[in-house]
Scaffold this motif. Structure first.
Motif, mmCIF file in Angstrom:
data_model
loop_
_atom_site.group_PDB
_atom_site.id
_atom_site.type_symbol
_atom_site.label_atom_id
_atom_site.label_comp_id
_atom_site.label_asym_id
_atom_site.label_seq_id
_atom_site.Cartn_x
_atom_site.Cartn_y
_atom_site.Cartn_z
ATOM 1 N N LEU A 25 41.172 39.598 36.511
ATOM 2 C CA LEU A 25 41.485 38.990 37.510
ATOM 3 C C LEU A 25 40.500 38.318 38.495
ATOM 4 N N ASP A 26 39.246 38.307 38.245
ATOM 5 C CA ASP A 26 37.981 37.945 39.225
ATOM 6 C C ASP A 26 37.203 36.945 38.333
ATOM 7 N N LYS A 27 37.634 36.699 37.134
ATOM 8 C CA LYS A 27 36.922 35.674 36.510
ATOM 9 C C LYS A 27 37.751 34.817 35.495
ATOM 10 N N VAL A 28 37.278 33.730 35.056
ATOM 11 C CA VAL A 28 38.017 32.916 33.932
ATOM 12 C C VAL A 28 37.810 33.558 32.377
ATOM 13 N N ASN A 29 38.711 33.965 31.844
ATOM 14 C CA ASN A 29 38.604 34.402 30.582
ATOM 15 C C ASN A 29 38.585 33.577 29.528
ATOM 16 N N ILE A 30 37.979 33.827 28.282
ATOM 17 C CA ILE A 30 37.792 32.962 27.150
ATOM 18 C C ILE A 30 39.056 32.310 26.823
ATOM 19 N N GLN A 31 40.168 32.984 27.116
ATOM 20 C CA GLN A 31 41.334 32.548 26.548
ATOM 21 C C GLN A 31 42.135 31.730 27.712
ATOM 22 N N ASP A 32 41.520 31.733 28.719
ATOM 23 C CA ASP A 32 42.097 30.808 29.905
ATOM 24 C C ASP A 32 41.421 29.394 29.806
ATOM 25 N N VAL A 71 42.526 6.314 34.251
ATOM 26 C CA VAL A 71 43.574 5.850 33.459
ATOM 27 C C VAL A 71 44.351 7.119 32.934
ATOM 28 N N TRP A 72 43.802 8.138 32.999
ATOM 29 C CA TRP A 72 44.668 9.507 32.889
ATOM 30 C C TRP A 72 43.925 10.731 33.691
ATOM 31 N N THR A 73 44.724 11.487 34.185
ATOM 32 C CA THR A 73 44.179 12.678 35.083
ATOM 33 C C THR A 73 45.378 13.627 34.678
ATOM 34 N N GLU A 74 44.846 14.853 34.701
ATOM 35 C CA GLU A 74 45.523 16.126 34.558
ATOM 36 C C GLU A 74 45.025 17.368 35.238
ATOM 37 N N GLU A 75 45.884 18.166 35.637
ATOM 38 C CA GLU A 75 45.641 19.463 36.235
ATOM 39 C C GLU A 75 46.495 20.487 35.714
ATOM 40 N N LYS A 76 45.739 21.548 35.244
ATOM 41 C CA LYS A 76 46.304 22.872 34.566
ATOM 42 C C LYS A 76 45.928 23.958 35.771
ATOM 43 N N ILE A 77 46.937 24.825 35.975
ATOM 44 C CA ILE A 77 46.500 26.015 36.705
ATOM 45 C C ILE A 77 46.855 27.079 35.804
ATOM 46 N N VAL A 78 45.770 28.230 35.789
ATOM 47 C CA VAL A 78 45.875 29.400 35.009
ATOM 48 C C VAL A 78 46.051 30.566 36.281
ATOM 49 N N THR A 79 47.131 31.138 36.325
ATOM 50 C CA THR A 79 47.427 32.236 37.404
ATOM 51 C C THR A 79 47.609 33.471 36.686
ATOM 52 N N LYS A 80 46.798 34.565 37.333
ATOM 53 C CA LYS A 80 46.620 35.858 36.829
ATOM 54 C C LYS A 80 47.076 36.674 37.874
ATOM 55 N N GLN A 81 48.010 37.901 37.746
ATOM 56 C CA GLN A 81 48.173 38.736 39.006
ATOM 57 C C GLN A 81 48.391 40.029 38.411
ATOM 58 N N GLY A 82 47.818 41.128 39.141
ATOM 59 C CA GLY A 82 47.886 42.613 38.828
ATOM 60 C C GLY A 82 47.233 43.219 39.870
ATOM 61 N N THR A 83 46.782 44.517 39.522
ATOM 62 C CA THR A 83 46.141 45.340 40.514
ATOM 63 C C THR A 83 44.512 45.718 39.828
ATOM 64 N N LYS A 84 44.698 45.333 38.423
ATOM 65 C CA LYS A 84 43.349 45.764 37.774
ATOM 66 C C LYS A 84 43.284 44.918 36.371
ATOM 67 N N ASN A 85 42.200 44.859 35.884
ATOM 68 C CA ASN A 85 42.093 44.196 34.592
ATOM 69 C C ASN A 85 42.726 44.883 33.611
ATOM 70 N N ALA A 86 43.243 44.054 32.414
ATOM 71 C CA ALA A 86 43.998 44.687 31.279
ATOM 72 C C ALA A 86 43.680 43.972 29.973
ATOM 73 N N VAL A 87 44.277 44.575 28.894
ATOM 74 C CA VAL A 87 44.266 44.257 27.656
ATOM 75 C C VAL A 87 45.560 43.551 27.209
ATOM 76 N N GLY A 88 45.358 42.312 26.828
ATOM 77 C CA GLY A 88 46.791 41.755 26.235
ATOM 78 C C GLY A 88 47.358 40.833 27.304
ATOM 79 N N PHE A 89 48.543 39.927 26.959
ATOM 80 C CA PHE A 89 49.161 39.117 27.539
ATOM 81 C C PHE A 89 49.334 39.350 29.014
#
Lengths: 179, 143
Positions: free
Chosen positions: A34-41, A161-179
């Protein structure tokens, strides 16, 4: 005897941890923080950015000459922004969809000493960007949003000539494993 | 005892929002890991499916697959998905590209989390990077 029992219990509890194992970096069993950008993000944002970028008219034909600009990390997390850029440049270069300028000092020195008369192509486009974050919480539920912004600037006209924005949002009470 | 009853009721009410999630977790604990499902475009048009996790078949409908070419001649596909259930769902999609002879030419190195609202139509789009990529294989897992 009681002391021995306590010690045995302590050893048992310590031994309950999960031993480290190798995981597929493209798989679905990765740690979600929850507190950092993960490799999959980076992979998620990068692949979506890539799909958007190759759909732009600038990339419709040929292999335009691209120079990498600066990507500003405006988050509290310390990471190398190459983690994002490589998700775009690796597939583009390997598919021969861009000519990527490389300003590596060693390569430049080697080219100078080799006496090469080949013209270094001029950049047609510069890719620049920014990574931002937004955090909020409701009770014990925490939410982290990481915003990935990229812009492709046409060098000749100095316009985006091109611009894009992508948002990765994560929500929870603690870090977890998986999707 | 009377003091505990309102507390118990409050606890139950507070817990209401997580009942579905807990149920889902229970179901997932009792069933094998989600298998990967496939939908592959055909050269003559349309698509074929390979369903390895029947649960996804009850939740998500694959309505259509459209294939076109970009100005540069690269293949672009769109898959229309519909959440046929009454609950919001999250599926994960990924794309693989195949040459005309069936060899894999490109693979997307990650899963894209795709939320599906009940009854909503969602279109997932992919464009090939290589000119030889002719057909697209959509990979789906329910979570």
């Amino acid at each position: 005897m009681n002391k021995l029992s306590l010690l045995a219990c302590a050893v048992f509890i310590v031994g309950c941890g999960t031993p480290a194992t190798y995981k597929d970096p493209q798989g679905r069993e990765l740690v979600v923080s929850l507190d950092k950008v993960n490799i999959q993000d980076f992979a998620t944002a990068g692949s979506q950015m890539l799909q958007s970028m190759i759909s732009s008219p600038s990339f419709s034909k040929g292999a335009p000459v691209l120079q990498l600009g600066s990507i500003t990390n405006d988050t509290a997390d310390n990471f190398d922004t190459a983690l994002l850029l490589s998700k775009l440049t690796v597939p583009l270069v390997n598919a021969n969809r861009v000519t990527l300028l490389d300003n590596d000092a060693t390569a430049n020195a080697a080219r100078a000493t080799s006496g090469s008369n080949a013209n270094v192509p001029r950049a047609e486009y510069v890719l620049k960007g920014k990574i931002l974050e937004d955090r909020s919480n409701a009770g014990s539920t925490r939410q982290s949003s990481f915003v990935f912004q990229l812009t492709l600037v046409e060098v000749k006209r100095g316009v985006a000539v091109w611009t894009e924005e992508k948002i990765v949002t994560k929500q929870g009470t603690k870090n977890a494993v998986g999707f | 005892m009377k003091k505990f009853l309102p507390l118990l009721a409050l606890g139950l009410l507070t817990g209401c929002t997580t009942i579905l999630e807990t149920g889902d977790k229970l179901e997932r604990g009792l069933t094998p890991p989600d298998a990967v499902n496939y939908a592959t475009t055909k050269p003559e048009g349309g698509f074929s499916t390979q369903l390895n996790d029947n649960r996804i078949g009850n939740k998500v409908e694959l309505l259509a697959a459209r294939k076109s070419k970009t100005d540069g001649g690269y293949t672009r596909v769109q898959f229309d998905l519909r959440n046929g259930a009454y609950l919001r769902q999250t599926i994960n999609v990924s794309f693989e590209w195949l040459a005309a002879d069936g060899t894999v030419t490109e693979s997307q190195p990650n899963w894209i989390v795709t939320p599906l609202e009940p009854g909503a139509l969602t279109t997932v789009t992919a464009t090939a990077l290589k000119a030889q990529s002719a057909e697209c294989r959509l990979r789906l897992i329910s979570r």
